[in-house]
Design a protein around this motif. Structure first.
Motif, PDB file in Angstrom:
ATOM      1  N   PRO A  91      -1.644   6.321   3.719  1.00  0.00           N
ATOM      2  CA  PRO A  91      -0.806   6.128   4.905  1.00  0.00           C
ATOM      3  C   PRO A  91       0.601   6.690   4.709  1.00  0.00           C
ATOM      4  O   PRO A  91       1.414   6.692   5.634  1.00  0.00           O
ATOM      5  N   GLY A 193      -0.359   2.811  -4.377  1.00  0.00           N
ATOM      6  CA  GLY A 193       0.327   2.286  -3.201  1.00  0.00           C
ATOM      7  C   GLY A 193      -0.295   0.994  -2.703  1.00  0.00           C
ATOM      8  O   GLY A 193      -0.189   0.659  -1.515  1.00  0.00           O
ATOM      9  N   ILE A 218       6.056  -3.171  -7.624  1.00  0.00           N
ATOM     10  CA  ILE A 218       7.424  -3.610  -7.960  1.00  0.00           C
ATOM     11  C   ILE A 218       8.138  -3.959  -6.652  1.00  0.00           C
ATOM     12  O   ILE A 218       8.038  -3.241  -5.651  1.00  0.00           O
ATOM     13  N   ASN A 240       7.805   1.537  -4.346  1.00  0.00           N
ATOM     14  CA  ASN A 240       7.085   2.202  -3.255  1.00  0.00           C
ATOM     15  C   ASN A 240       6.861   1.250  -2.082  1.00  0.00           C
ATOM     16  O   ASN A 240       7.773   1.002  -1.278  1.00  0.00           O
TER      17      ASN A 240
HETATM   18  O1  LIG Z   1       1.515   5.193  -2.101  1.00  0.00           O
HETATM   19  C1  LIG Z   1       0.397   5.629  -1.872  1.00  0.00           C
HETATM   20  O2  LIG Z   1      -0.105   5.557  -0.754  1.00  0.00           O
HETATM   21  C2  LIG Z   1      -0.403   6.272  -2.967  1.00  0.00           C
HETATM   22  C3  LIG Z   1      -1.643   6.764  -2.673  1.00  0.00           C
HETATM   23  C4  LIG Z   1      -2.402   7.362  -3.645  1.00  0.00           C
HETATM   24  C5  LIG Z   1      -1.933   7.468  -4.929  1.00  0.00           C
HETATM   25  C6  LIG Z   1      -0.697   6.975  -5.267  1.00  0.00           C
HETATM   26  C7  LIG Z   1       0.087   6.366  -4.307  1.00  0.00           C
HETATM   27  N1  LIG Z   1       1.326   5.827  -4.616  1.00  0.00           N
HETATM   28  C8  LIG Z   1       1.742   5.527  -5.948  1.00  0.00           C
HETATM   29  O3  LIG Z   1       1.296   4.229  -6.265  1.00  0.00           O
HETATM   30  C9  LIG Z   1       2.198   3.635  -7.183  1.00  0.00           C
HETATM   31  C10 LIG Z   1       2.379   2.160  -6.893  1.00  0.00           C
HETATM   32  O4  LIG Z   1       2.817   1.905  -5.613  1.00  0.00           O
HETATM   33  P1  LIG Z   1       3.083   0.400  -5.089  1.00  0.00           P
HETATM   34  O5  LIG Z   1       4.414  -0.023  -5.635  1.00  0.00           O
HETATM   35  O6  LIG Z   1       1.999  -0.459  -5.604  1.00  0.00           O
HETATM   36  O7  LIG Z   1       3.107   0.501  -3.629  1.00  0.00           O
HETATM   37  C11 LIG Z   1       3.478   4.444  -7.116  1.00  0.00           C
HETATM   38  O8  LIG Z   1       3.584   5.096  -8.362  1.00  0.00           O
HETATM   39  C12 LIG Z   1       3.235   5.490  -6.095  1.00  0.00           C
HETATM   40  O9  LIG Z   1       3.655   6.723  -6.638  1.00  0.00           O
END
Ligand SMILES: O=C(O)c1ccccc1N[C@@H]1O[C@H](COP(=O)(O)O)[C@@H](O)[C@H]1O
Length: 270
Positions: A91, A193, A218, A240
């Motif tokens: 998303p 994410g 985080i 994120n």
């Molecule tokens: O954020 C996303 O949608 C995503 C999708 C696919 C791969 C990585 C993604 N994000 C990465 O996920 C980590 C942790 O995010 P969160 O804090 O748990 O939301 C972060 O390193 C993003 O780079």
């Protein structure tokens, strides 16, 4: 030598510092004056035993950027890395939401492209279009794929951490073919994410010198906890989904409060 992980050293004095030293009456005063200059310039501080340590410098990555105003807000907050997701099922997919030229022309921050099992061609075309500084490979990419990508652009390999980690079997093959590691949470919800956090205690057994980023759910309010982590190889924290108004749209207030709070907390932990 990795940025932010340089061993402690006293740099040569600047001209202004030299005059301070020359005007000192004896060698002891001169040394004290010089060390004061070093502390002020290089953020070196003595601990209770008088041992000089450099202030802990933890960097910050904010991921999931899809708006130019959010990117500019990160530059204003002196955030170190901005992450753009190039995984169509996310998303936070940046591909059709932020103009490549605007990203290319933005300076003052390192730009990271996040990919999940993408082809070499997709990675390299996107790196060129958006002028990416690093790529974060967040899927099931092999060490061979990382090695091939790393000949063109520095690689951050993401590992999704579950209940246990087999450092030797699962992680060590990536040591020679990456610049950094990133530890995220294994989740049924998807590759990343997810907003889920893993057991950070597992990182106490991390056996390598290779710098890594910490990510996975985080959230605002965790600044003090993060600043007190005793993990010398922790290069940066990656925030994120917990800092958004909606997927791909950051909440600037939450981001700037966290950035300022973490930096303040880190200054207090010497
Ligand atoms: O954020 C996303 O949608 C995503 C999708 C696919 C791969 C990585 C993604 N994000 C990465 O996920 C980590 C942790 O995010 P969160 O804090 O748990 O939301 C972060 O390193 C993003 O780079």
């Amino acid at each position: 030598m990795e940025k932010g992980l340089r061993p402690f050293s006293i740099p040569p004095p600047k001209a202004a510092d030299k005059s301070l030293i020359i005007s000192a009456n004896n060698k002891r005063q001169a040394l004290a004056a010089y060390l004061l200059c070093c502390f002020a310039r290089k953020k070196i501080a003595p601990d209770a035993k008088g041992i000089q340590r450099k202030t802990k410098q933890m960097q910050i990555k904010v991921c999931g950027i899809t708006k130019l105003s959010d990117l500019q807000m990160l530059v204003e907050n002196k955030v170190d890395f901005a992450g753009f997701i190039f995984y169509e099922r996310s998303p936070r997919f940046a591909g059709n939401r932020i103009d490549a030229r605007s990203v290319r022309e933005t300076t003052g921050i390192l730009k990271v492209g996040v990919f999940v099992n993408a082809s070499m061609e997709q990675v390299l075309t996107t790196v060129a279009d958006y002028a990416l500084d690093l790529v974060q490979l967040h899927g099931d990419e092999t060490p061979e794929f990382c090695a091939a990508v790393q000949t063109k652009v520095p690689v951050i390999k993401a590992f999704r951490i579950g209940a246990n980690v087999n450092w030797d079997k699962d992680v060590s093959p990536y040591l020679p073919v990456t610049k950094y590691f990133l530890f995220d949470t294994a989740s049924e919800k998807g590759y990343g994410g997810t907003g889920d956090r893993f057991n950070w205690e597992l990182l106490q057994q991390y056996p390598y010198q290779h710098p890594f980023l910490l990510s996975g759910g985080i959230a605002p309010g965790q600044e003090a906890e993060i600043s007190s982590l005793h993990l010398p190889q922790l290069l940066a924290v990656d925030i994120n989904s917990k800092f958004e108004d909606s997927p791909g749209v950051k909440n600037p207030e939450k981001v700037s409060v966290f950035v300022a709070g973490l930096r303040k907390a880190l200054q207090q932990v010497l």
